[in-house]
Scaffold this motif. Structure first.
Motif, short mmCIF file in Angstrom:
data_model
loop_
_atom_site.label_atom_id
_atom_site.label_comp_id
_atom_site.label_asym_id
_atom_site.label_seq_id
_atom_site.Cartn_x
_atom_site.Cartn_y
_atom_site.Cartn_z
N UNK A 121 0.84 -1.20 0.00
CA UNK A 121 0.00 0.00 0.00
C UNK A 121 0.87 1.26 0.00
N UNK A 122 1.95 1.24 0.78
CA UNK A 122 2.86 2.38 0.83
C UNK A 122 3.42 2.69 -0.56
N UNK A 123 3.94 1.68 -1.24
CA UNK A 123 4.52 1.90 -2.57
C UNK A 123 3.48 2.33 -3.60
N UNK A 124 2.27 1.79 -3.49
CA UNK A 124 1.21 2.08 -4.46
C UNK A 124 0.57 3.45 -4.25
N UNK A 125 0.54 3.94 -3.02
CA UNK A 125 -0.18 5.19 -2.76
C UNK A 125 0.71 6.39 -2.47
N UNK A 126 1.95 6.16 -2.09
CA UNK A 126 2.86 7.28 -1.79
C UNK A 126 3.45 7.80 -3.09
N UNK A 127 3.50 9.11 -3.21
CA UNK A 127 4.05 9.72 -4.43
C UNK A 127 5.41 10.33 -4.14
N UNK A 128 6.10 10.69 -5.18
CA UNK A 128 7.40 11.36 -5.05
C UNK A 128 7.22 12.68 -4.30
#
Length: 135
Positions: A121-128
């Motif tokens: 979820x962190x990788x999929x929802x966090x943006x640069x």
């Protein structure tokens, strides 16, 4: 889940580009110096990021690198996936060649499921934009 050094460097590089976004492209040697990555290594990382559509590269006197889209539009999974491949989407902890599922679960399944879900979820929802700071 621990990321490879290439994926970690890629995250640091895109966070740096996002924090120092300008109208003109940034030269590779400048990025390498500021992020403390050897220039040759940076070039390899940037080629992968360009193929993945995360950055654009321009040749010439005013050439260099820039993010291909606004930092809020680039999810971390896009940065990590070119370096981690399917490891970026972890499966079973004890049997990594198998998907993680409730039927036929390994002995670590219940504990691993929460970690895996949170990580994904962190990788999929966090943006640069979320991590750009002053990297």
């Amino acid at each position: 889940m621990v990321l490879s050094s290439s994926a970690t460097h890629a995250l640091r590089i895109v966070a740096f580009l996002a924090a120092h976004e300008r109208d003109e492209a940034m030269q590779g040697r400048h990025i390498a110096r500021r992020v403390r990555v050897p220039a040759d290594y940076l070039a390899k990382v940037m080629r992968r990021l360009a193929r993945a559509g995360v950055v654009t590269a321009t040749r010439g006197v005013s050439g260099g690198y820039r993010l291909s889209r606004a930092p809020r539009e680039i999810r971390l999974i896009e940065v990590v996936l070119p370096f981690e491949g399917e490891r970026a989407r972890p499966g079973c902890l004890l049997r990594p060649d198998r998907p993680c599922r409730d039927s036929g679960a390994c002995s670590a399944h219940d504990a691993w499921r929460g970690v895996k879900t949170t990580y994904s979820r962190f990788l999929e929802t966090t943006t640069v934009a979320d991590i750009q700071g002053s990297a």
